[in-house]
Design an enzyme around this catalytic site. Structure first.
Site, short mmCIF file in Angstrom:
data_model
loop_
_atom_site.label_atom_id
_atom_site.label_comp_id
_atom_site.label_asym_id
_atom_site.label_seq_id
_atom_site.Cartn_x
_atom_site.Cartn_y
_atom_site.Cartn_z
N ARG A 164 -11.32 -15.78 13.12
CA ARG A 164 -10.68 -17.11 12.98
C ARG A 164 -9.54 -17.30 14.00
O ARG A 164 -8.59 -18.03 13.74
CB ARG A 164 -10.14 -17.34 11.57
CG ARG A 164 -11.11 -17.01 10.46
CD ARG A 164 -12.40 -17.78 10.57
NE ARG A 164 -13.34 -17.39 9.52
CZ ARG A 164 -14.58 -17.86 9.45
NH1 ARG A 164 -15.03 -18.70 10.37
NH2 ARG A 164 -15.37 -17.49 8.47
N GLU A 287 -15.64 -10.73 -0.54
CA GLU A 287 -16.49 -10.99 0.63
C GLU A 287 -17.04 -9.70 1.23
O GLU A 287 -16.97 -9.47 2.44
CB GLU A 287 -15.71 -11.78 1.69
CG GLU A 287 -15.27 -13.14 1.18
CD GLU A 287 -14.66 -14.05 2.25
OE1 GLU A 287 -14.02 -13.52 3.17
OE2 GLU A 287 -14.86 -15.27 2.15
N ASP A 361 -9.63 -21.95 -0.23
CA ASP A 361 -9.50 -21.21 1.01
C ASP A 361 -8.89 -22.05 2.13
O ASP A 361 -9.61 -22.47 3.03
CB ASP A 361 -10.87 -20.70 1.45
CG ASP A 361 -10.77 -19.73 2.61
OD1 ASP A 361 -9.67 -19.26 2.89
OD2 ASP A 361 -11.81 -19.46 3.24
N GLU A 389 -8.18 -22.57 10.90
CA GLU A 389 -9.60 -22.31 10.62
C GLU A 389 -10.34 -23.56 10.15
O GLU A 389 -11.46 -23.81 10.57
CB GLU A 389 -9.72 -21.20 9.56
CG GLU A 389 -11.15 -21.00 9.08
CD GLU A 389 -11.29 -19.90 8.03
OE1 GLU A 389 -10.28 -19.22 7.72
OE2 GLU A 389 -12.41 -19.71 7.54
C1 LIG Z 1 -10.61 -12.47 6.89
O1 LIG Z 1 -11.63 -13.12 6.21
C2 LIG Z 1 -11.44 -14.48 5.93
C3 LIG Z 1 -12.59 -15.36 6.40
O2 LIG Z 1 -12.84 -15.19 7.77
C4 LIG Z 1 -12.20 -16.79 6.18
O3 LIG Z 1 -13.30 -17.64 6.38
C5 LIG Z 1 -11.58 -17.08 4.88
O4 LIG Z 1 -10.52 -17.93 5.17
O5 LIG Z 1 -11.01 -16.05 4.18
C6 LIG Z 1 -11.25 -14.70 4.45
C7 LIG Z 1 -10.07 -13.94 3.88
O6 LIG Z 1 -9.02 -14.55 3.74
O7 LIG Z 1 -10.21 -12.78 3.57
#
Ligand SMILES: CO[C@H]1[C@H](O)[C@@H](O)[C@H](O)O[C@@H]1C(=O)O
Length: 694
Positions: A164, A287, A361, A389
């Site tokens: 990102r 994730e 997010d 992002e």
């Molecule tokens: C680092 O991973 C990121 C991921 O790229 C992003 O799309 C999202 O914002 O959150 C994740 C997180 O915050 O862990």
């Protein structure tokens, strides 16, 4: 002017009277501390003096000889006797004062602090005032940070890429370390120290256990040695399975004795190399990252394993609350709360639960994360995202301080009225605990650090808000504009207006009225149809849940019950579409296309208007910038101008994609007051295809 110097330009002061006043106060400096941190502070004044005044600083060897004194009461006892410094000890290790005082018969300028790191912050504050042309005669500043640990999170990978990241590759050159120290590390440290940032997590939360290997610890040590001069501690992310990957163990179960032993020795090895190592930041069971749940253990058991081993070294453990696995509920919004709320009170005292501002997010707008109002026995820290992002990468001018401020000033009602997130995160839940805040960095190795010249403002604003979460976004913008471009009031007024409206504009052209996650997989371009399967019908994956009859995600007590995660009176306010603030309407409610907004317009019309308004606002920003040529360096001016042209085209694409797509569901005409997009939904989709995702 390439933007490399950020807000530390130290350009020549052209106002003669101001320059004369500054010269008189900066002609001889008495700086008795000799620590490495005091030395870099002294160098900073020297650099600034050459830039601002074209004058070499003279060093004085006593108070009598000095026009400027930078010292602690320990190194300069005269300062301790002053009336002004009575309350100094209350300002802590980072606090400072800047004032003029009569000392040994003469008016002298004083920067005083309890510790040398406070002197560094005081010097940067003084230099900010000088760059912005403030009069010194009656200056009196007394300041200290409201949050102890003010940390950048780099999502930088060891191969130099940045997750990102939109401003080139990582500034950390692992292959050259520990041998070569890139001068850029020093400028990075200066920039951070100048806004009060005192910690940095060097690598991605999607972690690579290699960072904990002996070879990498030597590299981290080399970086720590540079950053320490500027009061910055380094932190690393710890991959939960490191004992298996690096240590060859068969398990990473936090209750296994061999696992504990491995971490204990690893942590001792790190502190041997870096005695002031900050600690770990961990993304676990999120994730695809491994974590304690893989062994039937809780997040608290996982966090405490590491925290308890860090504690004897004064290390912190920041455990991220960003989890969703789409098993317990199909609404991602409710999951982190459901996961962590039952663990309240189970974390060791050096654990900070690191909570993103919103429950999804880093969207253009989200209501605050309900965990902030629900964990009275857990030390919470806030994580915001500085890198854009979901907000146009390095291409869109979006000043993020209003977003941060909206979150910080949100009242959680955690302990009754007035429990703002600012207060929640700056309050210690018990003695011995520490407070913290994190921002995901937007810094890369391209010349101007952040890509968009206005991206620098977001880094700056994060630092200022981390120091004082109750500052206003407008005050920060004014300060930054003055330091970066010009402090001519004509410039500031117009540029401030652009900045202050920019975030709402992005919300309007991307996801107004509480809509969310309408972007494509790269998170850059519009794709409201992305989660429809197979045809445009209501789908369980959809974040907008629009269909023929209405739009919005029912998270009320009749739906996924996200409203119940907030304290009274918020839960009641959010639960009723009539009292729910319109900016969160479609976040919490599914309403018919005819639902009446406060303006009296049906939601369909209101939605279209927001999308159009967002585009108009960008057009206005471009017009405003066009008036500012005389105040800005030509190259920077052109760069922002061309970025605003791109932003306008893309905002229009966002608008058309959404208005046409939702129209294909609602079957309603575009309100007559708006000019319909001059293209069809298929044409928009085709155009997006040719552009690809970025
Ligand atoms: C680092 O991973 C990121 C991921 O790229 C992003 O799309 C999202 O914002 O959150 C994740 C997180 O915050 O862990």
């Amino acid at each position: 002017e390439d933007g490399y110097k950020l807000w530390l330009r130290y350009n020549r002061i052209t106002n003669k009277a101001v320059a004369a006043e500054y010269r008189s106060f900066l002609s001889a400096v008495y700086f008795p501390s000799t620590s490495p941190t005091a030395t870099v502070a002294k160098q900073e004044i020297e650099t600034a003096s050459i830039g601002l005044l074209e004058a070499r600083l003279r060093l004085a060897s006593s108070v009598e000889q000095a026009t400027l004194i930078v010292a602690t009461p320990r190194t300069c006892p005269e300062l301790g006797d002053l009336e002004q410094t009575k309350a100094l000890s209350k300002l802590g290790k980072d606090g400072f004062m800047v004032f003029t005082a009569k000392l040994k018969g003469k008016q002298r300028l004083v920067v005083v602090a309890n510790e040398d790191v406070g002197l560094l912050y005081g010097v940067f504050k003084l230099l900010t005032e000088l760059q912005n042309g403030v009069h010194l005669k009656s200056i009196f500043i007394s300041d200290y940070p409201k949050i102890e640990n003010r940390i950048l999170n780099h999502w930088d990978n060891l191969d130099g890429s940045v997750e990102r990241g939109y401003a080139g590759n990582s500034i950390f050159k692992w292959e050259e370390l520990p041998k070569r120290i890139d001068p850029r590390y020093i400028d990075y440290a200066r920039a951070n120290a100048s806004i009060g940032i005192n910690g940095t997590v060097l690598n991605n939360v999607n972690a690579n256990s290699k960072i904990l290997s002996t070879a990498y610890i030597a590299k981290v040590k080399a970086l720590a040695n540079v950053l320490r001069l500027y009061g910055i501690r380094v932190y690393l992310t710890a991959k939960f399975t490191a004992p298996m990957e690096l240590g060859g163990l068969k398990t990473a179960d936090p209750l296994n004795e061999d696992v504990k032993k491995w971490w204990k020795e690893k942590i001792a090895e790190i502190y041997q190399a870096i005695p002031d190592f900050g600690g770990f930041c961990v993304k676990a069971n999120s994730e695809g990252q491994p974590g304690p749940q893989d062994y039937g253990r809780s997040h608290a058991q996982g966090a405490n394993l590491l925290a308890d081993l860090l504690k004897p070294h004064n290390g912190l453990l920041m455990w991220r609350a960003f989890v969703y696995n789409n098993k317990a509920s199909d609404d991602r919004v409710v999951e982190a709360y459901n996961e962590f709320k039952p663990l309240d009170g189970q974390f060791s005292s050096n654990v900070l639960l690191q909570v993103k501002n919103g429950p999804i997010d880093f969207q253009p707008r989200e209501p605050f994360n309900p965990l902030f109002g629900a964990m009275p026995n857990t030390q919470l820290m806030l994580e915001v995202q500085i890198t854009q992002e979901y907000l146009g990468f390095d291409k869109h001018l979006v000043y993020l301080a209003p977003l941060f401020e909206e979150c910080l000033q949100a009242d959680t009602y955690a302990w009754g009225k007035g429990a703002t997130i600012s207060k929640v995160i700056s309050k210690k839940i018990s003695a011995g605990q520490q407070t913290a805040i994190a921002g995901v960095a937007n810094v890369g190795n391209i010349k101007n650090w952040t890509g968009h010249p206005f991206g620098q403002a977001n880094w700056f604003a994060f630092g200022r808000l981390a120091w004082n979460p109750d500052l206003t976004s407008a005050d920060i913008a004014k300060e930054w504009l003055g330091l970066t471009f010009s402090n001519d009031p004509k410039f500031i007024n117009t540029a401030l207006d652009m900045m202050m409206n920019s975030r709402e504009a992005a919300v309007d052209y991307m996801t107004p009225l509480g809509l969310t996650m309408l972007m494509d997989v790269s998170h850059y371009r519009p794709a409201p149809w992305r989660r429809d399967k197979p045809a445009p019908v209501l789908s369980a994956e959809s974040f907008h849940r629009a269909d023929r009859l209405g739009i919005g995600y029912d998270r009320s007590s009749a739906g996924s019950k996200a409203t119940a995660q907030y304290q009274t009176p918020l839960k009641e306010i959010f639960d009723d579409p009539k009292s729910c603030p319109e900016k969160y309407l479609l976040w919490f409610h599914h309403v018919s296309w005819d639902f009446k907004l406060k303006s009296g317009l049906p939601v369909w019309d209101g939605l279209c208007r927001h999308y159009y308004q967002g585009v108009e606002q960008v057009a206005k920003m471009a017009d405003q910038w066009n008036q500012l040529g005389p105040f800005v360096d030509a190259e920077q001016f052109k760069k922002v101008q061309s970025l605003l042209t791109t932003q306008h085209e893309e905002a229009t694409l966002w608008r058309d994609a959404n208005v046409l797509y939702f129209q294909s569901l609602s079957n309603r005409p575009i309100p007559a007051v708006l000019t319909p997009p001059g293209r069809s939904l298929d044409e928009v989709k085709a155009l997006l295809k040719t552009q690809g995702s970025r």
